[in-house]
Enzyme design. Structure first.
Site: not given
Length: 487
Positions: A76, A151, A175
């Site tokens: 990420k 996210s 997330s």
């Protein structure tokens, strides 16, 4: 690309596939899919192929023989990697190149994993849809008109779309688990303190945890085993010797006590999701688990407590982005204060500004006791409610989200609706507990439904065992688009 991470690692070990071939296959898949999914912010093609050659040499020399040696993985875009742009999908860090690497990424590299790139995310991990990214929204491989969740939506979409076998995400209020649910993959949020946060660009420091996203429970357990090591550079890192998560991959839940909170199955939850989660409970019951319904309590306070605490921590953590030492600086300004204001106004997106303002408000004089202190008390009571539940149950079973993946643009028009979508995931972060999300069915539109299993602190093995046992009763489903590509 249809292999799981562990299967690919074995094929590399057995000499059926070279590390360069596996990495090239990933890079080709990313190139073919990115116009549809937009899962990546940065793809380090040259760096990945150079890593692959180095790893192959070490495998041939017998220096690397772990399960993920040679396996490509994505991380990420809020995890620092030396020499690679790390932006948190924000304009304010769009030119930031770190001089060090996040500890979790270091551990993966030491195990021989090949980092192919950084995945798209909601800006500074603030959102549940991956639509707030400066680099454009990510789309769900199951239906590109729908969101992948957030996210960590880029990581989940990259795995579901078979651009990479596995990825790392971060979980502040769901997330990892929510995008895993929306994209039909598996994701683990570890106990707070299990994985080092060193090099993870902070959103909510008391809530953030790094964890894996992959096609199945075995892959997630294998990755978690590698990244869960004590790190003296992180003051919240806990020194544990029970990180052998793959030992929990046994198809046996006899005598396991599972609690279903009645509070989770009230209005707002789609009937198909309720039915699917109850189906998981019945499956585990048939395998010998003891399933009971109970009242968890404190659920209605989780969302307000979470958004007050997370926003307060965000307003503090994001103060450092001022255009002085690194990151975006406005090209035109009159003085220092004007440069601060313009750089931050131009550099941050609407959702980040909203949360900074909310956080600054709840920490301000006159409101600190009324909001922030009360939220901390609510957090302590939520932890107590879980402690009481775990006196009786080994696992708490429930939905991941009240709906399946929403259509693009539905949440952004109503932020409160987006916040309320986190009702089942945020209490786990507030209490610092481990949780796993894995697929358990599809809705009438063919979109994946996820189930969440929550364990007591540092009891990841229990939820991995239950999740693995359930997983043995079903096949992994690929999105139709992926099957049609013939990968």
């Amino acid at each position: 690309m249809g292999m799981t991470a562990v299967e690919l690692g074995k094929a590399i070990k057995d000499g059926q596939v070279s590390v360069v071939e596996a990495t090239q296959a990933c890079l080709d898949s990313i190139e073919a899919c990115e116009k549809d999914y937009n899962s990546f912010v940065t793809v380090d093609r040259e760096g990945a192929l150079a890593q692959a050659e180095e790893v192959q040499k070490k495998i041939d020399a017998g220096e690397l023989n772990g399960p993920l040696a040679g396996v490509p993985i994505a991380i990420k875009d809020n995890m620092c990697q030396e020499g690679v742009q790390t932006s948190c999908s924000s304009k304010i860090l769009s030119n930031f190149v770190p001089t060090y690497t996040a500890e979790a990424v270091v551990k993966l590299k030491e195990a021989g994993a090949v980092i192919v790139g950084h995945t798209n995310m909601d800006e500074f991990a603030m959102g549940s849809t991956t639509e707030t990214s400066y680099f454009g929204e990510t789309r769900n491989p199951w239906d590109t008109n729908r969101v992948p969740g957030g996210s960590s939506g880029g990581s989940a979409a990259a795995v579901a779309g078979e651009e990479v076998p596995c990825a790392l995400g971060s979980d502040t209020g769901g997330s990892i688990r929510q995008p895993a649910s929306f994209c039909g993959v598996t994701g683990i949020k570890p106990t707070y303190g299990r994985v080092s946060r060193y090099g993870l660009i902070a959103y909510g420091s008391s809530l953030d945890q790094i964890g894996p996203l992959a096609k199945n429970v075995e892959d997630c357990a294998t990755i978690l085993e590698i990244i869960s090591q004590y790190d003296k550079k992180d003051s919240t890192s806990v020194n544990r010797d029970d990180n052998d998560f793959t030992s929990a991959l046994v198809d046996d839940v006899k005598g396991l006590k599972i609690g279903l909170p009645r509070d989770y199955f009230t209005e707002g939850l789609e009937p198909e999701i309720k039915e699917a989660v109850y189906g998981v409970a019945e499956t585990l019951k048939a395998k010998g688990a003891i399933v009971e319904e109970f009242d968890l309590g404190m659920v209605e306070y989780a969302i307000p407590a979470y958004y007050i605490i997370a926003s307060a921590e965000a307003s503090s953590n994001l103060e450092r982005f001022d255009g002085v030492k690194y990151g975006y600086r406005t090209p035109e300004y009159t003085d220092l204060h004007n440069m601060y204001k313009k750089s931050r106004s131009e550099g941050f997106g609407p959702e980040v500004k909203r949360r900074i303002m909310l956080g600054s408000f709840v920490l301000s004089s006159g409101y600190y006791d009324a909001y922030y202190v009360k939220a901390l008390k609510a957090k302590a009571l939520i932890k107590q409610a879980y402690d009481k539940a775990f006196e009786k149950y080994d696992i708490i079973l429930g939905p991941v989200a009240p709906t399946t993946a929403l259509k693009m643009g539905e949440s952004l028009s109503d932020p409160i609706k987006m916040y309320l979508g986190d009702v089942y995931t945020v209490p786990v972060n507030l209490a610092g507990l481990p949780g796993i999300s894995l697929p358990c069915g599809t809705d009438k539109d063919g979109m994946p439904i996820g189930v969440q299993m929550v364990g007591d602190a540092f009891n990841e093995k229990t939820i991995i065992r239950a999740a693995y046992a359930f997983e043995q009763t079903r096949e992994y489903k690929r999105p139709a688009q992926v099957s049609e590509r013939g990968l």
